[in-house]
Enzyme design. Structure first.
Site, PDB file in Angstrom:
ATOM      1  N   PRO A  29      39.480  36.709  51.675  1.00 10.73           N
ATOM      2  CA  PRO A  29      40.827  36.806  51.068  1.00 10.73           C
ATOM      3  C   PRO A  29      40.836  36.443  49.595  1.00 10.73           C
ATOM      4  CG  PRO A  29      40.969  35.807  53.229  1.00 10.73           C
ATOM      5  CD  PRO A  29      39.491  35.933  52.919  1.00 10.73           C
ATOM      6  N   CYS A  30      41.635  37.187  48.854  1.00 13.87           N
ATOM      7  CA  CYS A  30      41.635  37.035  47.398  1.00 13.87           C
ATOM      8  C   CYS A  30      42.907  36.395  46.874  1.00 13.87           C
ATOM      9  CB  CYS A  30      41.441  38.401  46.736  1.00 13.87           C
ATOM     10  SG  CYS A  30      42.750  39.590  47.139  1.00 13.87           S
ATOM     11  N   GLN A  31      43.802  35.951  47.738  1.00 10.78           N
ATOM     12  CA  GLN A  31      45.089  35.461  47.249  1.00 10.78           C
ATOM     13  C   GLN A  31      44.939  34.317  46.249  1.00 10.78           C
ATOM     14  OE1 GLN A  31      44.449  36.335  50.353  1.00 10.78           O
ATOM     15  NE2 GLN A  31      46.282  36.940  51.470  1.00 10.78           N
TER      16      GLN A  31
END
Length: 373
Positions: free
Chosen positions: A40-42
């Site tokens: 995940p890149c959040q």
């Protein structure tokens, strides 16, 4: 509570070998030649403010350690990862620290690591989508690259260089010492630095990283947004923007400067936004698809195209095409239709799959050659 992406995957590929278990609960995986991860890149995303970008220390950023754990147990020949390019300069308080720790910890497992920031449109795809691609190759080499070896890997012999060519750069490579322990890197790397030392291309081996700014070998073929559009007659009426709402879209897309009040301190500050293209150009590759692309409500970030004298949003099928998916790929799970909002969300989270294919072809070729030895 619902895992539409998993359901869609099973519908298209079948459930053999598929698991939807939380990665933190996975103890082992079958022995394999390749592990692929898009963690995940959040925590790194440009959609978040600098103060809320917590990187590896963020709730989702820590999933990096689950990838590391499974690589350590499996020891595949290749590891192929992707993330937003902000990963190279995260977090804001220690520029580049998170990526330094990733290189150090993955490298210590016996891997040579390449990375490249890639804009899909440069390689002939219809979307300007920028991601950092990371390829790690299992190696027995214990000493760091020389400057010449690093240049050769970055510009000609590496997996990424062969899959996604770049122009030879005469600028000297920047050398980054990452031989300290992860604990030391975590405390000291990037302290008080305004910029990350990591450029858009690089290679790491045995505690030393070499990095440089490279330029893509631009594809002669440019696929534009206009080329992926469906025929006007097939567009559902809900995607056309009613004339009464056009001013709302124009306002959100336009430049603005607004006084706002900080909730905690009560201080007044100026919030400013620049003008965005309205409508989106049909003669260029599209802007990046975001997860909020779906729905009829006016938005600054949704794509809007002008057909004749009318304006409309993009359809899920057109969003699929911008990422290179087959038409209707996300339309159904077999038992039920997937909503337009959810399909748009899928495409906002997806990659331009042609880039993945280009890298995969090179890895497959190298694996085949290695098994002949």
């Amino acid at each position: 509570k619902a895992q539409h992406a998993s359901d869609c995957y099973i519908y298209n590929f079948g459930d053999e070998g598929h698991s939807n278990v939380n990665i933190s609960e996975v103890k082992s995986i079958p022995k394999t030649d390749l592990i692929v991860g898009g963690f995940p890149c959040q925590d790194y995303s440009v959609a978040k403010s600098l103060n809320s970008s917590k990187g590896l220390q963020g709730k989702k950023g820590v999933l990096w350690w689950d990838i590391h754990r499974l690589v350590a147990a499996n020891k595949p020949k290749y590891v192929f990862l992707e993330n937003v390019d902000r990963l190279l300069k995260s977090p804001s308080s220690q520029r580049g620290r998170d990526f330094a720790i990733m290189l150090s910890t993955l490298g210590s497992l016996g891997y040579l690591i390449e990375w490249r920031v890639v804009n899909a449109a440069d390689y002939g795809f219809p979307q300007r989508r920028i991601r950092v691609l990371i390829v790690a190759t299992k190696t027995s080499k214990k000493s760091a690259f020389t400057q010449h070896e690093a240049e050769e890997r970055i510009f000609s012999s590496g997996v990424l260089a062969r899959a996604l060519p770049v122009l030879k750069n005469e600028t000297p490579l920047t050398v980054i010492d990452l031989s300290s322990t992860p604990e030391v890197l975590s405390k000291s790397f990037g302290k008080s630095e305004a910029r990350s030392p990591f450029k858009n291309s690089g290679v790491f081996l045995a505690g030393t990283a070499y990095t440089v700014e490279s330029k893509a070998v631009i594809s002669d073929k440019k696929v534009t947004l206009g080329e992926v559009l469906e025929p006007e007659a097939s567009i559902d009426p809900e995607f056309w923007i009613h004339a009464s709402r056009l001013k709302d879209w124009q306002y959100l897309k336009g430049a603005k400067s607004i006084n706002r009040v900080h909730k905690a301190s009560g201080a007044v500050y100026k919030y400013a936004e620049g003008r965005m293209s309205f409508p989106d150009s049909l003669e260029k590759p599209s802007r990046t698809i975001l997860t909020g692309e779906g729905g009829i409500s006016p938005s600054r970030f949704k794509h809007v195209v002008k057909i004749g004298r009318r304006y409309r949003r993009l359809t899920p099928l057109e969003l699929e095409r911008l990422n290179g998916f087959p038409d209707h790929w996300t339309e159904s799970t077999g038992n039920k239709k997937i909503s337009e909002n959810k399909r748009a969300f899928f495409m906002g989270n997806a990659l331009v799959i042609g880039l993945v294919e280009k890298v995969g072809v090179v890895i497959a070729r190298d694996l085949k050659e290695s098994k002949k030895v």
